[in-house]
Design an enzyme around this catalytic site. Structure first.
Site, PDB file in Angstrom:
ATOM      1  N   HIS A 467       0.778  -1.401  -0.092  1.00 15.79           N
ATOM      2  CA  HIS A 467       0.022  -0.187   0.126  1.00 15.79           C
ATOM      3  C   HIS A 467       1.078   1.126   0.162  1.00 15.79           C
ATOM      4  CE1 HIS A 467      -3.502   2.420   1.101  1.00 15.79           C
ATOM      5  NE2 HIS A 467      -2.406   3.188   1.620  1.00 15.79           N
ATOM      6  N   GLU A 468       1.742   1.307   0.805  1.00 19.61           N
ATOM      7  CA  GLU A 468       2.810   2.617   1.077  1.00 19.61           C
ATOM      8  C   GLU A 468       3.380   2.729   0.061  1.00 19.61           C
ATOM      9  OE1 GLU A 468       2.112   4.909   3.207  1.00 19.61           O
ATOM     10  OE2 GLU A 468       0.460   3.859   4.184  1.00 19.61           O
ATOM     11  N   HIS A 471       1.868   4.728  -2.904  1.00 21.14           N
ATOM     12  CA  HIS A 471       2.082   6.032  -2.830  1.00 21.14           C
ATOM     13  C   HIS A 471       3.692   6.541  -3.144  1.00 21.14           C
ATOM     14  CE1 HIS A 471      -1.678   7.067  -0.543  1.00 21.14           C
ATOM     15  NE2 HIS A 471      -1.179   6.213   0.675  1.00 21.14           N
ATOM     16  N   HIS A 474       3.365   6.850  -6.769  1.00 23.56           N
ATOM     17  CA  HIS A 474       2.854   7.972  -7.433  1.00 23.56           C
ATOM     18  C   HIS A 474       3.767   9.218  -7.403  1.00 23.56           C
ATOM     19  CE1 HIS A 474      -1.497   9.965  -7.266  1.00 23.56           C
ATOM     20  NE2 HIS A 474      -0.842  10.130  -8.247  1.00 23.56           N
TER      21      HIS A 474
END
Length: 681
Positions: A467-468, A471, A474
């Site tokens: 999940h992290e 980020h 991105h």
């Protein structure tokens, strides 16, 4: 105001990718650099407003985006270190900086001359007197909106009150973060009788022993996760200890020196007053108007659509759990019993997975390998580049053609001075205007094992790692001209979307076979377990969705209730919370809200006030995107290229939903999320 040339922030870092020179930075360097940086930025922006030449993209937008470099260097470093490795000195600096930054924001966005300069440029662009690309036009749209939302059009008396509110809110939210962290640290559960820890894995025991020793205690110390559910509960057979842990979790912030209730009340009331001053019915509407949701009504509609089925599923799940024990199921029993039921239903339990989930292999053969397969990027650890702590690691990221793309900084382990949870931030924002490449940080809170022992992860920690890193991608794959539009600089209810998409690769069968390997024998995870993991995706989703909805709707209650109906004293907080959850239909005792008000840092310290719904809103996009990936072949470079170029690379340079539609070819379909959460067949 000049800055001492010896201050390491006085000039750009000479390290690769302008990584902060941590070996040279001391706590006393931050505040002078921030103060000088604020003064410098105000001078630079004032110069934009005073230029006599007609406004152009170059002398307005480019000049604005070039401003604030000193401030950016100092804050990029400080806001990396303070939440991850704080001290009393850094906390004091944070308490000073927070209101300073609020004053800076007001000084910029209530500056009438600067506003009129941006308005004039926008008029010239619309009249075709100035050529502006899509990113510049979107810059104008968002900045003009920011000026209005900051009160540039208000009378001076109301602007003055707005400035008071913003400064006080900055002080209060900073204080909430510090108090909440101290409260969580103080609430850690100390165990001296090893019998109570029956069933707990060797890896967890070793970490708890180390945590106790770090505080000069005998026995074991069970430190708390940031949210209500505690990750250790599925392992603990002793019901009494489970109860102690649960009560320690939900009891944070309600009394004593770490009581946050007064902060909660004042923050909520001041936000309500500010929203009214700006012409909004409440803070939730103020937030939604600047997000993909556009209205708080749309937020409520999405959340309430999910409530009945989620709560009904949670009740059905509770009935299944009750069959496992004679005593009535209690909130602290849920996760333990759910793990037992999952083991029975799918012929394995999560504890069996842990020896197959060694951090290094998950990181390299899972997280990094997925990024390589999709985007062609590769990672090389740079032991020569310093982190802000000995546990911090730095990786150089290379694009498919071998050119350097940026740096990925990984801080995986929990520490006493580290806030709970997991998060990503940027030290350097990618942008072509200044020729800067991204430096991106991921923080987790994995318990560090004793020296020489492997770090074995839970399945939830694996999901969090993916999940992290979503980020991080991105930020790393951003390809924009302006720093303010880089990477995750998107609406709050869009920013969680790429991170949630990246979670899907944790369950990719081919990838699992690579990274889930027994750390001692080298044996790959049994194929039957991979199938069971996939089948178990719907397991316990009623409980999980209900506790998430509880937090989202509690957040909305604090920020959509009229000022005269909000609590005015600390002793009213508990009743307000209970009433809000009951009114929303999520007051199910066996699925308590993911965060109670007194330790809900996302909304009372972080940037998620009236926006915690973002996780579910973004999951609508995520589930829809996951369906697209699976329909088009899954983990392929062709799919990765489309997703990278049409969505990740654009950051906040265009409207987020326009970028989504360009990638997907349609609006998102909520049906995929409802199916994933088991809310429809």
């Amino acid at each position: 105001m000049s800055l001492d040339p010896a201050n390491p922030f006085a000039r750009p870092s000479t390290l690769p990718y302008q990584l902060t020179p941590w070996r040279d930075v001391r706590a006393e360097h931050y505040l002078p650099a921030v103060e000088a940086g604020i003064a410098e930025r105000l001078d630079e922006l004032r110069a934009i407003a005073e230029v006599a030449d007609p406004p152009t993209v170059t002398n307005v937008i480019d000049a604005w985006e070039r401003s604030g470099q000193l401030l950016g260097r100092a804050l990029g470093a400080f806001w990396t270190v303070q939440p991850a490795d704080t001290t009393d000195e850094l906390d004091a600096i944070d308490a000073t900086i927070s209101p300073m930054m609020a004053r800076l924001g007001d000084a910029i966005y209530q500056d009438r001359a600067l506003y009129e300069r941006v308005v004039a440029l926008n008029e010239r662009v619309e009249a075709d007197e100035v050529v502006a690309d899509a990113a510049a036009r979107y810059w104008l749209e968002t900045h003009l909106r920011d000026f209005v939302r900051a009160g540039v059009g208000l009378p001076e008396a109301e602007q003055a009150r707005l400035r008071e509110l913003n400064e006080r809110l900055a002080e209060l939210t900073s204080a909430f973060g510090r108090t909440s962290l101290a409260g969580s640290n103080a609430a850690a559960v100390h165990v001296v009788d090893e019998v109570e820890l029956t069933g707990v894995s060797a890896a967890t025991l070793a970490g708890a022993r180390a945590a106790a020793q770090a505080r000069g205690l005998d026995g074991w110390l069970l430190e708390l996760d940031s949210c209500t559910p505690q990750g250790i509960l599925p392992e603990i057979a002793d019901a009494g200890l489970r109860r102690r842990i649960h009560q320690a979790s939900v009891g944070r912030g309600w009394s004593g020196e770490h009581d946050t209730r007064a902060l909660v009340v004042e923050i909520a009331r001041l936000r309500a007053e500010r929203a009214a001053l700006l012409g909004f019915p409440h803070h939730a509407e103020y937030v939604a108007a600047d997000a993909c949701a556009t209205t708080s009504e749309a937020v409520h509609a999405m959340l309430h659509r999910m409530v009945p089925a989620a709560v009904a599923n949670a009740h059905a799940e509770a009935a299944d759990l009750q069959e496992l024990q004679r005593e009535e199921v209690q909130p602290w029993d849920w996760e333990y019993l759910a793990e037992k039921l999952k083991a029975r239903r799918y012929s394995f339990d999560s504890a069996q997975l842990r020896p197959y989930l060694e951090l290094e292999r998950v990181l390299h053969e899972g997280v990094f390998a997925a990024a390589t397969a999709l985007y062609g990027i590769t990672f090389v650890e740079r032991d020569d580049l310093p982190g802000y702590n000995d546990q911090v690691r730095v990786f150089e990221v290379f694009d498919a053609d071998g050119t350097g793309l940026g740096l990925f900084v990984a801080d995986h382990y929990t520490r006493a001075g580290k806030q709970g949870g997991a998060w990503m931030n940027n030290i350097v924002d990618q942008n072509h205007l200044l020729g800067q490449q991204p430096v991106v940080v991921n923080n987790l809170n994995i318990v560090k094992p004793p020296a020489g022992e492997p770090t074995l992860l839970t399945w939830d920690e694996v999901r969090t790692l993916f999940h992290e890193f979503g980020h991080a991608l991105h930020g790393l794959l951003s390809d924009v001209r302006y720093p303010s539009q880089s990477g995750t600089n998107t609406p709050r209810d869009f920013v969680e979307f790429p991170s949630q998409v990246n979670e899907m690769w944790a369950l990719d069968a081919g990838l699992l076979g690579r990274y889930a390997v027994h750390h001692q024998t080298g044996e790959p995870i049994p194929t039957a377990w991979i199938e069971a993991l996939t089948q178990a995706e719907l397991f316990n989703q009623g409980w999980a969705t209900t506790e998430m909805l509880g937090a989202s709707l509690l957040d909305q209650a604090w920020h959509s209730t009229p000022l005269d109906e909000l609590p005015s004293a600390p002793d009213e907080v508990e009743q307000f919370e209970a009433t809000a959850l009951a009114a929303a239909g999520v007051d199910y005792p066996l699925a308590p809200t993911r965060y109670r008000s007194t330790y809900f840092k996302h909304i009372f310290e972080g940037g998620y006030a009236a926006a915690y719904y973002s996780y579910l809103w973004s999951e609508v996009l995520d589930a829809d995107t996951g369906a697209w990936f699976l329909a088009n072949g899954g983990l392929t470079s062709e799919n990765g290229r489309r997703y990278r170029e049409r969505l990740l690379a654009r950051g906040g340079s265009i409207d987020a939903m326009d970028a989504y539609r360009d990638f997907r070819g349609a609006d998102p379909d909520i049906t995929h999320l409802l199916k994933r959460r088991g809310l429809i067949e």
